[in-house]
Write a protein that holds these residues in place. Sequence first.
Motif, mmCIF file in Angstrom:
data_model
loop_
_atom_site.group_PDB
_atom_site.id
_atom_site.type_symbol
_atom_site.label_atom_id
_atom_site.label_comp_id
_atom_site.label_asym_id
_atom_site.label_seq_id
_atom_site.Cartn_x
_atom_site.Cartn_y
_atom_site.Cartn_z
ATOM 1 N N PRO A 46 0.799 -1.229 0.000
ATOM 2 C CA PRO A 46 0.000 0.000 0.000
ATOM 3 C C PRO A 46 0.833 1.282 0.000
ATOM 4 N N ALA A 47 2.076 1.199 0.478
ATOM 5 C CA ALA A 47 2.927 2.392 0.534
ATOM 6 C C ALA A 47 3.669 2.653 -0.769
ATOM 7 N N TYR A 48 3.550 1.760 -1.739
ATOM 8 C CA TYR A 48 4.350 1.865 -2.959
ATOM 9 C C TYR A 48 3.635 2.696 -4.028
ATOM 10 N N CYS A 49 4.197 3.850 -4.345
ATOM 11 C CA CYS A 49 3.741 4.688 -5.463
ATOM 12 C C CYS A 49 2.254 5.016 -5.370
ATOM 13 N N THR A 50 1.807 5.395 -4.179
ATOM 14 C CA THR A 50 0.407 5.751 -3.987
ATOM 15 C C THR A 50 0.220 7.202 -3.542
ATOM 16 N N GLU A 51 1.299 7.955 -3.410
ATOM 17 C CA GLU A 51 1.262 9.404 -3.133
ATOM 18 C C GLU A 51 0.417 9.730 -1.906
ATOM 19 N N LEU A 52 0.987 9.484 -0.740
ATOM 20 C CA LEU A 52 0.260 9.605 0.518
ATOM 21 C C LEU A 52 0.851 10.693 1.411
ATOM 22 N N THR A 53 0.038 11.213 2.307
ATOM 23 C CA THR A 53 0.514 12.103 3.361
ATOM 24 C C THR A 53 1.142 11.266 4.473
ATOM 25 N N VAL A 54 1.685 11.933 5.475
ATOM 26 C CA VAL A 54 2.343 11.220 6.571
ATOM 27 C C VAL A 54 1.393 10.243 7.255
ATOM 28 N N GLU A 55 0.231 10.706 7.656
ATOM 29 C CA GLU A 55 -0.697 9.831 8.374
ATOM 30 C C GLU A 55 -1.200 8.701 7.482
ATOM 31 N N GLN A 56 -1.461 9.004 6.217
ATOM 32 C CA GLN A 56 -1.879 7.957 5.283
ATOM 33 C C GLN A 56 -0.781 6.923 5.079
ATOM 34 N N LEU A 57 0.455 7.398 4.985
ATOM 35 C CA LEU A 57 1.566 6.479 4.779
ATOM 36 C C LEU A 57 1.766 5.584 5.998
ATOM 37 N N ARG A 58 1.683 6.152 7.178
ATOM 38 C CA ARG A 58 1.818 5.323 8.383
ATOM 39 C C ARG A 58 0.735 4.245 8.422
ATOM 40 N N ARG A 59 -0.456 4.608 8.005
ATOM 41 C CA ARG A 59 -1.535 3.629 7.953
ATOM 42 C C ARG A 59 -1.236 2.560 6.904
ATOM 43 N N ALA A 60 -0.724 2.985 5.767
ATOM 44 C CA ALA A 60 -0.400 2.045 4.692
ATOM 45 C C ALA A 60 0.647 1.030 5.139
ATOM 46 N N LEU A 61 1.648 1.488 5.863
ATOM 47 C CA LEU A 61 2.682 0.579 6.356
ATOM 48 C C LEU A 61 2.100 -0.431 7.339
ATOM 49 N N THR A 62 1.154 0.025 8.154
ATOM 50 C CA THR A 62 0.519 -0.862 9.126
ATOM 51 C C THR A 62 -0.385 -1.884 8.441
ATOM 52 N N LEU A 63 -1.064 -1.470 7.375
ATOM 53 C CA LEU A 63 -2.007 -2.337 6.680
ATOM 54 C C LEU A 63 -1.332 -3.412 5.833
ATOM 55 N N ALA A 64 -0.071 -3.239 5.537
ATOM 56 C CA ALA A 64 0.614 -4.159 4.629
ATOM 57 C C ALA A 64 0.616 -5.580 5.178
ATOM 58 N N ASP A 65 0.349 -6.525 4.296
ATOM 59 C CA ASP A 65 0.398 -7.951 4.621
ATOM 60 C C ASP A 65 1.352 -8.611 3.631
ATOM 61 N N HIS A 66 2.329 -9.356 4.147
ATOM 62 C CA HIS A 66 3.419 -9.849 3.302
ATOM 63 C C HIS A 66 2.905 -10.676 2.123
ATOM 64 N N ASP A 67 2.067 -11.643 2.371
ATOM 65 C CA ASP A 67 1.587 -12.505 1.287
ATOM 66 C C ASP A 67 0.758 -11.725 0.278
ATOM 67 N N SER A 68 -0.040 -10.789 0.769
ATOM 68 C CA SER A 68 -0.852 -9.974 -0.134
ATOM 69 C C SER A 68 0.016 -9.081 -1.006
#
Length: 252
Positions: A189-211
């Motif tokens: 979710p953090a890859y090439c999605t143009e996010l703000t700080v809070e959005q990016l922190r959420r994206a890093l948390t949401l990431a699932d390795h297999d997905s």
Amino acid sequence: MRIGIIGTGMIGATLTRRLSAAGHTVQIANTRGPAALAGLAAESGATATGLDEVGRDVDVLVTAIPFGRMPDLSPLLARLPSVVPVADTSNYYPHRDGRIPEVDSGEPEGMWVQRRLGRPVIRAWNSLVQTTLADKGRPKGAVDRLALPVAGTDPAAKQAVLGLVDDTGFDPVDAGTVEDTWRMQMGAPAYCTELTVEQLRRALTLADHDSVLMRRDAVLTIIDTWEHGDTTFDDLVALNRAAAGAHRLLGS
């Protein structure tokens, strides 16, 4: 700060311009030699040099070459002082780099690069498309400033690179250690999605390795069907947002 940059494609050239404009002393090198870099050097104020010399007397070395060629730098980097951070901007693209079984099987890209270089690596500037880096950097405090993840295990090296990301016009976000670099590669979710700080922190948390691995393969399959002459970098951002489930990141 004294910065060496290996590779002067769109990412390397843009980093040269931005870091020079921020007041850093920049050396640049590529496989074609200093003469081929005269225009970029004159434009940016950077110094063009040879590959064997670019890492001498620098505080940080940035690599901006294709992922599959990173192991070629091992002899050069072996001559660097161990305290010099290496910031890697590359991404694994099988159609360009060839299939790499370890990465295909889930090894984080940062780990793969670090093991082949034999020294700590910080991953930065890899999670944005070229036009985002070139056109969307903003002054600190700007309401529309985007954020970028930075990951690596060496605290001092990571701190130095976090500061450089800030200098290029983006809010730096600590994305963890080198083992966590899968959270910022294609399919995440953090890859090439143009996010703000809070959005990016959420994206890093949401990431699932297999997905992440499944989405990476799906995104590559879609890109292979595109007529590349009609594709823009905005199309790539939109595709990555769709794959990541942009509503979860953007709060919509």
